[in-house]
Design an enzyme around this catalytic site. Structure first.
Site, PDB file in Angstrom:
ATOM      1  N   GLY A  97      -9.537  -7.069   8.553  1.00 19.93           N
ATOM      2  CA  GLY A  97      -8.487  -6.389   9.107  1.00 19.93           C
ATOM      3  C   GLY A  97      -8.519  -6.761  10.586  1.00 19.93           C
ATOM      4  O   GLY A  97      -7.651  -7.566  10.744  1.00 19.93           O
ATOM      5  N   ARG A  98      -8.960  -6.134  11.471  1.00 18.65           N
ATOM      6  CA  ARG A  98      -8.953  -6.402  12.893  1.00 18.65           C
ATOM      7  C   ARG A  98      -9.365  -8.050  13.291  1.00 18.65           C
ATOM      8  O   ARG A  98      -8.762  -8.671  14.006  1.00 18.65           O
ATOM      9  CB  ARG A  98     -10.018  -5.580  13.617  1.00 18.65           C
ATOM     10  CG  ARG A  98      -9.890  -4.169  13.877  1.00 18.65           C
ATOM     11  CD  ARG A  98     -10.901  -3.145  14.236  1.00 18.65           C
ATOM     12  NE  ARG A  98     -11.829  -3.156  13.407  1.00 18.65           N
ATOM     13  CZ  ARG A  98     -13.047  -2.456  13.359  1.00 18.65           C
ATOM     14  NH1 ARG A  98     -13.036  -1.714  14.713  1.00 18.65           N
ATOM     15  NH2 ARG A  98     -13.840  -2.278  12.599  1.00 18.65           N
ATOM     16  N   GLN A 155       0.770  -1.176  -0.139  1.00 12.31           N
ATOM     17  CA  GLN A 155      -0.102  -0.040   0.064  1.00 12.31           C
ATOM     18  C   GLN A 155       0.756   1.356   0.257  1.00 12.31           C
ATOM     19  O   GLN A 155       1.694   1.496   1.013  1.00 12.31           O
ATOM     20  CB  GLN A 155      -1.108   0.019   1.000  1.00 12.31           C
ATOM     21  CG  GLN A 155      -2.025   1.072   0.939  1.00 12.31           C
ATOM     22  CD  GLN A 155      -2.886   1.293   1.945  1.00 12.31           C
ATOM     23  OE1 GLN A 155      -2.447   1.456   3.285  1.00 12.31           O
ATOM     24  NE2 GLN A 155      -4.165   1.282   1.973  1.00 12.31           N
ATOM     25  N   ARG A 215      -7.760   2.527  -3.346  1.00 13.90           N
ATOM     26  CA  ARG A 215      -8.493   2.630  -2.064  1.00 13.90           C
ATOM     27  C   ARG A 215      -8.907   3.959  -1.576  1.00 13.90           C
ATOM     28  O   ARG A 215      -8.316   4.946  -1.744  1.00 13.90           O
ATOM     29  CB  ARG A 215      -7.830   2.140  -0.901  1.00 13.90           C
ATOM     30  CG  ARG A 215      -8.564   1.897   0.277  1.00 13.90           C
ATOM     31  CD  ARG A 215      -7.910   1.109   1.246  1.00 13.90           C
ATOM     32  NE  ARG A 215      -8.993   0.177   1.960  1.00 13.90           N
ATOM     33  CZ  ARG A 215      -8.931   0.036   3.413  1.00 13.90           C
ATOM     34  NH1 ARG A 215      -8.329   0.730   4.202  1.00 13.90           N
ATOM     35  NH2 ARG A 215      -9.610  -0.950   3.809  1.00 13.90           N
ATOM     36  N   TYR A 262      -5.663  10.944   3.893  1.00 10.66           N
ATOM     37  CA  TYR A 262      -4.535  11.428   3.559  1.00 10.66           C
ATOM     38  C   TYR A 262      -4.137  11.998   2.235  1.00 10.66           C
ATOM     39  O   TYR A 262      -5.206  12.493   1.634  1.00 10.66           O
ATOM     40  CB  TYR A 262      -3.538   9.934   3.819  1.00 10.66           C
ATOM     41  CG  TYR A 262      -3.638   9.294   5.166  1.00 10.66           C
ATOM     42  CD1 TYR A 262      -2.905  10.315   6.086  1.00 10.66           C
ATOM     43  CD2 TYR A 262      -4.195   8.299   5.378  1.00 10.66           C
ATOM     44  CE1 TYR A 262      -3.454   9.680   7.378  1.00 10.66           C
ATOM     45  CE2 TYR A 262      -4.477   7.682   6.839  1.00 10.66           C
ATOM     46  CZ  TYR A 262      -3.829   8.425   7.531  1.00 10.66           C
ATOM     47  OH  TYR A 262      -4.134   8.064   9.178  1.00 10.66           O
TER      48      TYR A 262
HETATM   49  C1  FMN Z   1      -4.357  -1.316  13.252  1.00  9.49           C
HETATM   50  C2  FMN Z   1      -4.945  -0.587  12.069  1.00  9.49           C
HETATM   51  C3  FMN Z   1      -4.363  -0.029  11.351  1.00  9.49           C
HETATM   52  C4  FMN Z   1      -4.852   0.509  10.116  1.00  9.49           C
HETATM   53  N1  FMN Z   1      -3.990   0.911   9.189  1.00  9.49           N
HETATM   54  C5  FMN Z   1      -4.445   1.079   8.076  1.00  9.49           C
HETATM   55  C6  FMN Z   1      -3.506   1.443   6.802  1.00  9.49           C
HETATM   56  O1  FMN Z   1      -2.438   1.561   6.839  1.00  9.49           O
HETATM   57  N2  FMN Z   1      -3.907   1.826   5.528  1.00  9.49           N
HETATM   58  C7  FMN Z   1      -5.366   1.690   5.279  1.00  9.49           C
HETATM   59  O2  FMN Z   1      -5.809   2.005   4.268  1.00  9.49           O
HETATM   60  N3  FMN Z   1      -6.423   1.501   6.281  1.00  9.49           N
HETATM   61  C8  FMN Z   1      -5.750   1.166   7.402  1.00  9.49           C
HETATM   62  N4  FMN Z   1      -6.794   0.633   8.612  1.00  9.49           N
HETATM   63  C9  FMN Z   1      -8.185   0.545   8.097  1.00  9.49           C
HETATM   64  C10 FMN Z   1      -8.458  -1.099   7.765  1.00  9.49           C
HETATM   65  O3  FMN Z   1      -7.771  -1.338   6.596  1.00  9.49           O
HETATM   66  C11 FMN Z   1      -9.964  -1.451   7.658  1.00  9.49           C
HETATM   67  O4  FMN Z   1     -10.705  -0.495   6.622  1.00  9.49           O
HETATM   68  C12 FMN Z   1     -10.804  -1.226   9.070  1.00  9.49           C
HETATM   69  O5  FMN Z   1      -9.987  -1.844  10.075  1.00  9.49           O
HETATM   70  C13 FMN Z   1     -12.122  -1.589   9.037  1.00  9.49           C
HETATM   71  O6  FMN Z   1     -11.986  -3.154   8.632  1.00  9.49           O
HETATM   72  P1  FMN Z   1     -12.200  -4.382   9.932  1.00  9.49           P
HETATM   73  O7  FMN Z   1     -13.269  -4.198  10.647  1.00  9.49           O
HETATM   74  O8  FMN Z   1     -12.134  -5.556   9.236  1.00  9.49           O
HETATM   75  O9  FMN Z   1     -10.869  -4.078  10.688  1.00  9.49           O
HETATM   76  C14 FMN Z   1      -6.375   0.291   9.657  1.00  9.49           C
HETATM   77  C15 FMN Z   1      -7.101  -0.319  10.730  1.00  9.49           C
HETATM   78  C16 FMN Z   1      -6.544  -0.981  11.759  1.00  9.49           C
HETATM   79  C17 FMN Z   1      -7.541  -1.484  12.832  1.00  9.49           C
END
Ligand code: FMN
Length: 374
Positions: free
Chosen positions: A320-321, A104, A228, A176
């Site tokens: 993600g989480r 990314q 994205r 961003y």
């Molecule tokens: C610890 C953490 C770090 C994240 N860092 C990024 C990132 O670097 N780039 C990005 O596009 N989204 C980032 N996100 C957003 C996730 O990609 C995702 O959209 C969000 O957590 C919701 O999905 P989930 O419910 O499956 O966690 C981050 C989320 C978390 C929890």
């Protein structure tokens, strides 16, 4: 496997011909764990390897394309050729476990903490301070600097190719720099980079074009290029659903392999800009049609959550989480053990879950961010 979930394990082909073994992707997540010099740490590489067996594709944490784009402490870099061995370490660890590795690529713009960037100088489309970050107002980039950052996105793509990545994801989401150019909140320019909706799209589209150009020049095999975006902003003025539908039309004409809709909740509804009671994802998916594959994401904790989202027709879903909480999420569904999926974080399980310290600390010190963290 419970037959109900079988469609999640059908293979999938991107427009460029690259094939994925299933429909489940690891969402990009910053882990704050890289070295000061921008190289990756062993702990973070192990964290990725632990999560790269079940999913078909891993999108890494964001990486900065220029030094003044570093947005997080412990973010890894892809801004110089010296970073290629570090990038290669990450790509190899992911690919060895069987997933496609996608880097990314990012610039933090006005969201960068001053202590992370040279001379503490924050830059953005215009000199408007962020409402989420009270640290410092940015300086507006000059036309020449804008061109340099576009080139830097291309250079980072070349490094990703040389390091063995299968693709890049352009981070145009979460407030961003790329989004800052599209947003009427942060972009008040009156040159070719701002002034109308169309001109606010010029920077995002120029980045896409440069990344595609570099890909055509350097990749010897089909290389995935995704984008994205966040569909809306809370600020006024700010990006509305109507703006986003226009951006989608423009992106759909750029031969991208996928569009990734950044949401915390897959089923969230539009805030403003359209009279439509459906979820943002359904509206976006309808607008995109069959032009580009879409990745959906957001609070899909159980196998039933994921299959319900999949039934909207969105072909790929990111976790993600969920993969931090349970690195075996995908394997459990694949082997009929979906009832064993952990959906709240076990606060005593950092080493079992293979989560690096800085990420673990960020999670446990942010109440409400993860289920199980109060
Ligand atoms: C610890 C953490 C770090 C994240 N860092 C990024 C990132 O670097 N780039 C990005 O596009 N989204 C980032 N996100 C957003 C996730 O990609 C995702 O959209 C969000 O957590 C919701 O999905 P989930 O419910 O499956 O966690 C981050 C989320 C978390 C929890």
């Amino acid at each position: 496997m419970n037959q109900k979930y079988k469609p999640l394990f059908d293979s999938f082909s991107f427009p460029n011909g690259v094939s994925l073994k299933n429909r489940l992707v690891m969402a990009p997540m910053t882990n704050f764990s890289s070295n000061e010099d921008g190289t990756v740490t062993d702990a973070e590489v192990e964290y990725y390897a632990r999560r790269s067996k079940g999913v078909s594709m891993v999108v890494t944490a964001c990486t900065y394309v220029t030094r003044n784009g570093k947005g997080f402490k412990g973010e890894f870099g892809a801004d110089t050729d010296e970073m290629i061995p570090s990038l290669r370490q990450l790509a190899s660890a992911i690919k060895e476990e069987g997933a496609k590795a996608v880097l990314q690529i990012f610039h933090g713009g006005r969201e960068c903490p001053p202590d992370l960037v040279p001379e503490g100088e924050i830059v953005s489309a215009s000199d408007v301070q962020s409402e989420r970050n009270s640290a410092k107002a940015p300086r507006a980039l000059t036309g020449e600097e804008i061109e340099e950052i576009i080139t830097a996105f291309g250079e980072t793509t070349r490094r990703a190719i040389q390091a063995g990545f299968d693709g890049v994801e352009i981070h145009g989401a979460n407030g961003y720099l790329i989004q800052q150019f599209f947003s009427p909140h942060s972009n008040r320019r009156n040159d070719k980079w701002g002034g109308s909706l169309e001109k606010r799209m010029a920077f995002p589209l120029a980045v896409v074009e440069e990344v595609k150009r570099v890909t055509a020049e350097h990749a010897k095999e089909p290389f995935i290029v995704g984008y994205r975006f966040s569909p809306e902003e809370p600020e006024t003025p700010g990006i509305t659903m109507a703006d986003t539908l226009e951006l989608i039309d423009a992106l759909a004409g750029k031969n991208l392999d996928y569009l990734h809709v950044s949401l915390n909740d897959f089923w969230s509804k539009p805030r403003r800009g359209v009279e439509d009671n459906r979820s943002r994802m359904e509206i976006i998916h309808e607008r995109v049609g069959s032009k580009v594959p879409v990745i959906g994401v957001g609070s899909l904790y159980s196998a039933d959550d994921v299959i319900k989202a999949f039934e909207t027709g969105v072909p790929l879903l990111a976790l993600g989480r969920e993969l931090i909480i349970d690195p075996d999420w995908v394997e459990k569904v694949e082997t009929g053990r979906e009832d064993d999926i952990e959906t709240t974080l076990d606060l005593g399980a950092q080493s079992r879950l293979v989560v690096p310290d800085p990420l673990w600390q960020a999670i446990v010190n942010t109440p409400g961010w993860f289920p199980g963290v109060h």
